[in-house]
Enzyme design. Structure first.
Site, short mmCIF file in Angstrom:
data_model
loop_
_atom_site.label_atom_id
_atom_site.label_comp_id
_atom_site.label_asym_id
_atom_site.label_seq_id
_atom_site.Cartn_x
_atom_site.Cartn_y
_atom_site.Cartn_z
N ALA A 76 0.82 -1.15 -0.08
CA ALA A 76 0.03 -0.09 0.09
C ALA A 76 0.77 1.19 -0.18
CB ALA A 76 -1.02 0.02 1.29
N SER A 77 0.61 2.29 0.91
CA SER A 77 1.35 3.34 1.05
C SER A 77 2.79 3.46 1.35
CB SER A 77 0.67 4.54 1.65
OG SER A 77 -0.72 4.99 0.93
N CYS A 78 3.05 2.20 1.91
CA CYS A 78 4.74 2.14 2.22
C CYS A 78 5.36 2.07 0.86
CB CYS A 78 4.83 0.84 3.02
SG CYS A 78 4.47 1.14 4.72
#
Length: 462
Positions: A76-78
């Protein structure tokens, strides 16, 4: 002889202390797993040495395959930290400048002439969220790609939220556009460029960009992400539920997500960031510097990382990720060289990073309170939705989606909040509450964020 004995006693004492911390961490996580509050892989390292690594739960609810240390999760946003690094590598190779206007690479966005590559990196562009736009404007019988984002911005020209570099607001749009810039400048796909410049050089053999609905393929040891359905009373793939099926039609978007990896590969990534394998020392330093706005104020975000100077733990760089079925987190303690990596494939789980931190530094554990959820109608929930400013460029956004209220702190992902009274809500991912207040006209005028004994006021601005 005395010196040797003293050194031996010191080493034994350090070993006992280390083992005690490991036992406490293991006890904490096993307790959370028994309560179904975690499901995933946890890795903790000090100076690059793994002191704790454990897998909790299943990788596949149908086959009952268990997670293991090499299970592959969607980040995801990582993923944003890899997008930022790719841009910095291009900059280092003289292929672009961070102060280039984005229309140099994406001329279709001529309506946003003031936005620079740097603005995209540190979330100061003012570009509106593409997900909200696509929800109403995109034909969901198709799977969207980054080109579709550009086409929609070009066709509908949504108004910019603020002038570039006058404010910080977390933006998935910015990182999707960065991926398109990477492709335009490098001549490679986003996936191939990251593989060539980051994953292969660092021997991250189980890390890659993957859009599994757009381009499905068989991947061994893949951790499927699951969401819990209150109506069905079971875990399901997000594809199967109406409220989370955006995972299908947004599956082709890259840059703000879609990097997949393992806890062991992410430790390799962590170690490389202390070296000059990817960038010069000067460029690496720039990655971890917070942005400066036009009025000289500082944000808390660098290039793909949230940055905090903590009084107890020193300088910390971190990022969280959330997407239906996945909750991810990486935290790097720069001052003391400690690393916490958490990859989970259930989305109704906690991120017990504060407790882990406390154990690592031999501090008391934060007290967890048991809170009971009550039901509130959708009409009642609507009155809480809005933006609440804590201080300049730092706010809490409260939004309503499908009868579920969400809270999003600047620089963080949105998390569901649950009512424990008509005016007080709580989060399940951390021990925190949000208390709303009314003005003399009976309207919601402000809120208080209650956490760790602190009471932080935020005034409603919209």
């Amino acid at each position: 002889m005395k010196l040797t004995t003293t050194l031996a006693l010191i080493l034994i004492g350090q070993l006992v202390f280390c083992q005690d911390r490991i036992q406490k961490i293991d006890s904490l996580l096993n307790s959370l797993y028994s309560k179904e509050k975690i499901n995933g892989n946890f890795l903790i390292a000090e100076k690059g040495k793994v002191i704790y690594s454990h897998s909790f739960g299943l990788a596949n609810e149908t086959t009952k395959d268990k997670l293991n240390e090499n299970s592959i999760f969607e980040l995801a946003s990582c993923s944003k930290q890899f997008t930022a690094m790719a841009i910095m590598i291009l900059k280092e190779n003289g292929k672009l400048s961070l102060d280039d206007k984005i229309i140099k690479y994406i001329p279709e966005l001529s309506n946003y002439n003031g936005v620079t590559v740097r603005n995209l990196l540190n979330h100061t562009s003012g570009l509106p969220d593409y997900m909200e736009l696509m929800d109403s404007l995109f034909d969901k019988s198709n799977i969207a790609t980054n080109k579709d984002i550009i086409q929609i911005f070009n066709k509908y020209q949504p108004t910019i939220l603020f002038e570039p570099n006058t404010k910080y607001e977390y933006s998935n749009t910015g990182y999707a556009l960065l991926a398109s810039i990477i492709e335009k400048v490098s001549g490679l796909t986003y996936a191939d460029y990251l593989s060539k410049t980051i994953f292969k050089p660092l021997k991250m053999k189980n890390t890659f960009v993957y859009s599994r609905r757009l381009s499905p393929k068989k991947i061994d040891n893949y951790a499927l992400g699951y969401v819990y359905s209150d109506s069905l009373k079971k875990y399901s793939l997000p594809d199967e539920l109406k409220e989370t099926n955006m995972v299908i039609w947004l599956d082709g978007i890259v840059g703000d997500g879609t990097v997949n990896s393992t806890i062991n590969d992410l430790l390799k990534w962590d170690r490389a960031l202390y070296t000059n394998k990817l960038l010069t020392q000067e460029a690496m330093k720039e990655v971890f510097e917070v942005a400066t706005l036009n009025d000289a104020s500082k944000t808390k975000y660098g290039f793909g990382w949230v940055i905090d100077d903590n009084a107890d733990f020193g300088k910390i760089t971190s990022h969280s990720g959330g997407w239906p079925g996945y909750v991810t987190y990486i935290e790097r303690h720069i001052t003391h060289d400690k690393t916490i990596i958490i990859l989970q494939n259930h989305d109704n789980v906690s991120i017990p990073v504060k407790s882990i931190r406390s154990i690592l530094y031999n501090k008391p554990l934060p007290v967890q309170k048991i809170r009971k959820e009550i039901s509130i109608t959708s009409e009642q929930l609507k009155k809480f939705a809005g933006v609440y400013e804590i201080e300049k460029d730092f706010e809490i956004k409260i939004s309503l989606d499908k009868d579920q209220l969400f809270a999003q702190l600047t620089g963080q992902n949105a998390f569901p909040i649950f009512a424990e009274s008509e005016m007080v809500f709580f989060l399940k991912v951390v021990d925190a509450q949000i208390q709303f207040e009314k003005n003399e006209n009976g309207e919601i005028s402000n809120l208080f964020l209650l956490q760790n004994g602190n009471k932080i006021e935020a005034k409603r601005t919209k």
